[in-house]
Write a protein that holds these residues in place. Structure first.
Motif, PDB file in Angstrom:
ATOM      1  N   LYS A  38     -24.409  81.731  -9.258  1.00 54.09           N
ATOM      2  CA  LYS A  38     -24.928  81.181 -10.513  1.00 54.09           C
ATOM      3  C   LYS A  38     -24.042  80.037 -11.013  1.00 54.09           C
ATOM      4  N   THR A  39     -22.744  80.168 -10.822  1.00 51.36           N
ATOM      5  CA  THR A  39     -21.825  79.103 -11.240  1.00 51.36           C
ATOM      6  C   THR A  39     -22.085  77.833 -10.444  1.00 51.36           C
ATOM      7  N   ALA A  40     -22.228  77.954  -9.137  1.00 51.16           N
ATOM      8  CA  ALA A  40     -22.481  76.785  -8.298  1.00 51.16           C
ATOM      9  C   ALA A  40     -23.811  76.132  -8.658  1.00 51.16           C
ATOM     10  N   VAL A  41     -24.832  76.930  -8.876  1.00 48.79           N
ATOM     11  CA  VAL A  41     -26.152  76.405  -9.243  1.00 48.79           C
ATOM     12  C   VAL A  41     -26.072  75.693 -10.598  1.00 48.79           C
ATOM     13  N   SER A  42     -25.410  76.316 -11.556  1.00 51.69           N
ATOM     14  CA  SER A  42     -25.280  75.714 -12.888  1.00 51.69           C
ATOM     15  C   SER A  42     -24.535  74.390 -12.824  1.00 51.69           C
ATOM     16  N   LEU A  43     -23.428  74.362 -12.102  1.00 52.02           N
ATOM     17  CA  LEU A  43     -22.660  73.120 -11.976  1.00 52.02           C
ATOM     18  C   LEU A  43     -23.468  72.048 -11.250  1.00 52.02           C
ATOM     19  N   HIS A  44     -24.186  72.425 -10.204  1.00 49.93           N
ATOM     20  CA  HIS A  44     -25.005  71.467  -9.454  1.00 49.93           C
ATOM     21  C   HIS A  44     -26.000  70.772 -10.366  1.00 49.93           C
ATOM     22  N   TRP A  45     -26.789  71.565 -11.114  1.00 50.53           N
ATOM     23  CA  TRP A  45     -27.845  70.989 -11.935  1.00 50.53           C
ATOM     24  C   TRP A  45     -27.306  70.274 -13.161  1.00 50.53           C
ATOM     25  N   LEU A  46     -26.228  70.762 -13.735  1.00 54.48           N
ATOM     26  CA  LEU A  46     -25.626  70.085 -14.880  1.00 54.48           C
ATOM     27  C   LEU A  46     -25.054  68.730 -14.460  1.00 54.48           C
ATOM     28  N   ILE A  47     -24.335  68.704 -13.352  1.00 51.80           N
ATOM     29  CA  ILE A  47     -23.794  67.438 -12.852  1.00 51.80           C
ATOM     30  C   ILE A  47     -24.926  66.483 -12.496  1.00 51.80           C
ATOM     31  N   ALA A  48     -25.968  66.995 -11.850  1.00 48.96           N
ATOM     32  CA  ALA A  48     -27.109  66.139 -11.486  1.00 48.96           C
ATOM     33  C   ALA A  48     -27.741  65.528 -12.734  1.00 48.96           C
ATOM     34  N   LEU A  49     -27.950  66.336 -13.755  1.00 52.81           N
ATOM     35  CA  LEU A  49     -28.551  65.849 -14.998  1.00 52.81           C
ATOM     36  C   LEU A  49     -27.665  64.786 -15.656  1.00 52.81           C
ATOM     37  N   LEU A  50     -26.366  65.034 -15.698  1.00 52.23           N
ATOM     38  CA  LEU A  50     -25.443  64.081 -16.312  1.00 52.23           C
ATOM     39  C   LEU A  50     -25.374  62.774 -15.521  1.00 52.23           C
ATOM     40  N   ILE A  51     -25.449  62.861 -14.199  1.00 52.44           N
ATOM     41  CA  ILE A  51     -25.443  61.645 -13.377  1.00 52.44           C
ATOM     42  C   ILE A  51     -26.703  60.822 -13.634  1.00 52.44           C
ATOM     43  N   VAL A  52     -27.845  61.484 -13.699  1.00 53.70           N
ATOM     44  CA  VAL A  52     -29.101  60.767 -13.987  1.00 53.70           C
ATOM     45  C   VAL A  52     -29.003  60.093 -15.356  1.00 53.70           C
ATOM     46  N   ALA A  53     -28.474  60.812 -16.346  1.00 53.85           N
ATOM     47  CA  ALA A  53     -28.333  60.244 -17.692  1.00 53.85           C
ATOM     48  C   ALA A  53     -27.372  59.055 -17.688  1.00 53.85           C
ATOM     49  N   ALA A  54     -26.234  59.195 -17.019  1.00 56.85           N
ATOM     50  CA  ALA A  54     -25.254  58.105 -16.969  1.00 56.85           C
ATOM     51  C   ALA A  54     -25.813  56.892 -16.236  1.00 56.85           C
ATOM     52  N   PHE A  55     -26.549  57.142 -15.163  1.00 52.60           N
ATOM     53  CA  PHE A  55     -27.146  56.054 -14.388  1.00 52.60           C
ATOM     54  C   PHE A  55     -28.173  55.307 -15.243  1.00 52.60           C
ATOM     55  N   GLY A  56     -29.058  56.048 -15.879  1.00 52.85           N
ATOM     56  CA  GLY A  56     -30.074  55.420 -16.730  1.00 52.85           C
ATOM     57  C   GLY A  56     -29.456  54.663 -17.888  1.00 52.85           C
ATOM     58  N   LEU A  57     -28.450  55.255 -18.505  1.00 48.33           N
ATOM     59  CA  LEU A  57     -27.762  54.601 -19.611  1.00 48.33           C
ATOM     60  C   LEU A  57     -27.045  53.343 -19.129  1.00 48.33           C
ATOM     61  N   GLY A  58     -26.448  53.429 -17.945  1.00 50.30           N
ATOM     62  CA  GLY A  58     -25.766  52.259 -17.379  1.00 50.30           C
ATOM     63  C   GLY A  58     -26.720  51.101 -17.147  1.00 50.30           C
ATOM     64  N   LEU A  59     -27.891  51.391 -16.601  1.00 53.20           N
ATOM     65  CA  LEU A  59     -28.882  50.336 -16.377  1.00 53.20           C
ATOM     66  C   LEU A  59     -29.364  49.748 -17.699  1.00 53.20           C
ATOM     67  N   THR A  60     -29.536  50.596 -18.693  1.00 54.90           N
ATOM     68  CA  THR A  60     -30.016  50.148 -19.997  1.00 54.90           C
ATOM     69  C   THR A  60     -28.979  49.276 -20.700  1.00 54.90           C
ATOM     70  N   MET A  61     -27.736  49.732 -20.729  1.00 54.80           N
ATOM     71  CA  MET A  61     -26.714  49.046 -21.519  1.00 54.80           C
ATOM     72  C   MET A  61     -26.380  47.664 -20.977  1.00 54.80           C
ATOM     73  N   VAL A  62     -26.402  47.506 -19.658  1.00 57.12           N
ATOM     74  CA  VAL A  62     -26.050  46.193 -19.109  1.00 57.12           C
ATOM     75  C   VAL A  62     -27.144  45.160 -19.328  1.00 57.12           C
ATOM     76  N   ASP A  63     -28.354  45.606 -19.658  1.00 58.43           N
ATOM     77  CA  ASP A  63     -29.455  44.676 -19.930  1.00 58.43           C
ATOM     78  C   ASP A  63     -29.514  44.235 -21.392  1.00 58.43           C
ATOM     79  N   ILE A  64     -28.676  44.831 -22.237  1.00 57.91           N
ATOM     80  CA  ILE A  64     -28.660  44.427 -23.645  1.00 57.91           C
ATOM     81  C   ILE A  64     -27.817  43.156 -23.756  1.00 57.91           C
ATOM     82  N   PRO A  65     -28.421  42.061 -24.239  1.00 57.16           N
ATOM     83  CA  PRO A  65     -27.656  40.802 -24.322  1.00 57.16           C
ATOM     84  C   PRO A  65     -26.580  40.860 -25.403  1.00 57.16           C
ATOM     85  N   GLY A  66     -25.499  40.165 -25.150  1.00 60.65           N
ATOM     86  CA  GLY A  66     -24.424  40.063 -26.132  1.00 60.65           C
ATOM     87  C   GLY A  66     -23.689  41.358 -26.340  1.00 60.65           C
ATOM     88  N   ILE A  67     -22.909  41.368 -27.418  1.00 64.89           N
ATOM     89  CA  ILE A  67     -22.170  42.573 -27.790  1.00 64.89           C
ATOM     90  C   ILE A  67     -22.753  43.042 -29.119  1.00 64.89           C
TER      91      ILE A  67
END
Length: 173
Positions: free
Chosen positions: A5-34
């Motif tokens: 259960k620990t391995a499964v929980s860590l797998h899916w939590l890390i996967a979810l966080l990576i997807v969120a970080a990836f999506g956020l990364g793509l979004t933030m770099v497209d915002i012009p200026g600061i």
């Protein structure tokens, strides 16, 4: 046999966080200026990366003490080797992507303050010469991780719907 259960929980939590970080990364770099929004997204992106790195350490330590379930008996040796290699590549990227982002941020002269509370160590001085190479490294690592994740998902779906061998069920909650 399933993963713990620990391995499964860590797998899916890390996967979810990576997807969120990836999506956020793509979004933030497209915002012009600061802008305030862009700065907020950069902070969230860094916090996600640091969290992924911490959970990846926990996952690796857990994995070292807990053997993975065996592959199905009829699985060809080349698929076992490919799975082993892909898992190794994924682990490498789960560590390398956040570390490259952290070092890139330091080279850019922007320290990382986890959750706006905990300043992380600054082990390199701002380095404008190194900054572009680290930015490119972070990007390339993200794109190769995206390809590895896509292959991982496709392989899991193949095992579920074509082979019907239970490989995917081993990692399901």
């Amino acid at each position: 046999m399933k993963y713990t259960k620990t391995a499964v929980s860590l797998h899916w939590l890390i996967a979810l966080l990576i997807v969120a970080a990836f999506g956020l990364g793509l979004t933030m770099v497209d915002i012009p200026g600061i802008t305030p929004t862009k700065l907020k997204y950069f902070s969230w992106h860094k916090w996600l990366g640091v969290t992924v790195l911490g959970l990846a350490c926990a996952r690796l330590f857990w994995r070292l003490g807990h053997k993975a379930p065996a592959y199905p008996p009829g699985m060809p040796a080349w698929q076992r080797q490919a799975a082993h290699g892909l898992h190794g590549l994924l682990y490498l990227h789960i560590f390398a992507v956040p570390v490259s982002g952290y070092v890139y941020s330091l080279a850019a002269g922007v320290p990382v303050v986890y959750l706006g509370i905990l300043p992380l160590p600054v082990f390199i001085n701002p380095n404008p010469e190194l900054k572009p190479a680290l930015k490119q490294l972070h990007y390339v690592l993200n794109m190769t991780m995206l390809a590895a994740v896509a292959l991982h998902v496709l392989a899991a779906l193949k095992h579920q719907f074509v082979d019907r061998d239970g490989v995917l069920r081993r990692m399901m909650p």
